[in-house]
Write a protein that holds these residues in place. Structure first.
Motif, PDB file in Angstrom:
ATOM      1  N   ALA A  49       0.826  -1.207   0.000  1.00 16.46           N
ATOM      2  CA  ALA A  49       0.000   0.000   0.000  1.00 16.46           C
ATOM      3  C   ALA A  49       0.856   1.252   0.000  1.00 16.46           C
ATOM      4  O   ALA A  49       0.481   2.282  -0.583  1.00 16.46           O
ATOM      5  CB  ALA A  49      -0.925  -0.005   1.219  1.00 16.46           C
ATOM      6  N   SER A  52       2.242   1.646  -3.635  1.00 14.70           N
ATOM      7  CA  SER A  52       1.204   2.052  -4.584  1.00 14.70           C
ATOM      8  C   SER A  52       0.725   3.487  -4.357  1.00 14.70           C
ATOM      9  O   SER A  52       0.065   4.070  -5.227  1.00 14.70           O
ATOM     10  CB  SER A  52       0.003   1.096  -4.481  1.00 14.70           C
ATOM     11  OG  SER A  52      -0.649   1.247  -3.230  1.00 14.70           O
ATOM     12  N   GLU A  54      -1.438   4.321  -2.148  1.00 13.75           N
ATOM     13  CA  GLU A  54      -2.780   4.281  -1.570  1.00 13.75           C
ATOM     14  C   GLU A  54      -2.775   4.683  -0.100  1.00 13.75           C
ATOM     15  O   GLU A  54      -3.624   5.472   0.342  1.00 13.75           O
ATOM     16  CB  GLU A  54      -3.353   2.871  -1.723  1.00 13.75           C
ATOM     17  CG  GLU A  54      -4.747   2.692  -1.167  1.00 13.75           C
ATOM     18  CD  GLU A  54      -5.240   1.250  -1.270  1.00 13.75           C
ATOM     19  OE1 GLU A  54      -6.435   1.053  -1.540  1.00 13.75           O
ATOM     20  OE2 GLU A  54      -4.407   0.330  -1.069  1.00 13.75           O
TER      21      GLU A  54
END
Length: 258
Positions: A49, A52, A54
């Motif tokens: 995460a 990425s 995010e």
């Protein structure tokens, strides 16, 4: 005489042992690793995460909402708490109301926020402000009421009154309690924000609460625990960077700590 261990050593050892035991317990099949993921699985989700983007994006959205909501709640709560402490009829009305509203779980504000503001950013900020303000009001009220009357009489004898009395005597004496109230308000702001982000789908950006709820819906317990760990980490960092230095300064300024 053996030298004392550095302060972080023992907590670090306990954390390593706890995480190692948790990892072993899951790996040996004692629990369902879907419902209770191993720390390595949570760390893997965290790393993915993070790469990425995010997690950083969700953390930024949540922190922006948290800081704005907390600042509004604290800015309103401090003067209202001081007013409750100094004016009896205000304490008997607003002070009692604040005590009652403080007992409400944060999620109770979500339906009102949705009806009044719709699915917008203002709905989340309203919930955060409502979660913050009453804790601050109560803490400031009690801190001012607990200022020793001797301080007030001595200052008034020397001609202090009005704003001078507040700024030079009452507020400095009440400052430790006010700071504790701010810390409590910060904690309640976090809880309120998580409740709001879970139940309110905001088109302007998904925060950590939304990420937490998505993990629940997808049965990704590694994501759920990872988000919980991030929330805890941010809370600890806020205390380490902001609240703890102010508390140490207060103790040192009053001769309570070297």
């Amino acid at each position: 005489m053996a030298s004392k261990l550095p302060r972080p050593v023992i907590p670090t050892l306990i954390a390593v042992l706890a995480l190692g035991g948790w990892e072993w317990f899951v790996r040996t099949g004692h629990v369902n690793d879907v419902l209770v993921p191993a720390p390595s699985h949570v760390l893997k989700w965290f790393w993915e995460a993070l790469l990425s983007g995010e997690l950083l994006s969700a953390t930024w959205v949540t922190m922006r909402r948290l800081v704005i909501g907390f600042a509004i709640g604290a800015a309103l709560g401090v003067p209202l708490g001081a007013l409750c402490a100094r004016v009896r009829w205000v304490r008997d009305t607003l002070g009692v109301l604040a005590l009652g509203l403080q007992t409400l779980p944060s999620v109770c504000w979500v339906p009102l926020a949705l009806l009044w503001f719709g699915i917008r950013e203002e709905a989340v900020l309203f919930v955060v402000v409502m979660g913050t303000i009453w804790a601050v009001v109560i803490a400031v009220q009690e801190s001012v009421l607990n200022v020793h009357p001797l301080y007030l009489r001595a200052a008034q004898t020397m001609g202090s009154n009005g704003w001078h009395l507040w700024s030079r005597v009452i507020f400095p004496a009440a400052l430790p309690g006010v700071l504790s109230g701010m810390k409590q308000g910060w904690a309640f702001a976090w809880r309120s924000l998580m409740a709001a982000e879970i139940f309110v789908v905001i088109v302007t950006g998904f925060g950590l609460g939304s990420l937490l709820n998505a993990g629940r819906e997808l049965l990704r317990m590694d994501q759920v625990m990872g988000v919980m760990a991030v929330v805890m980490l941010v809370g600890l960092l806020a205390d380490l960077i902001f609240f703890s230095p102010i508390e140490r300064w207060l103790r040192r300024s009053r001769g309570l700590e070297r």
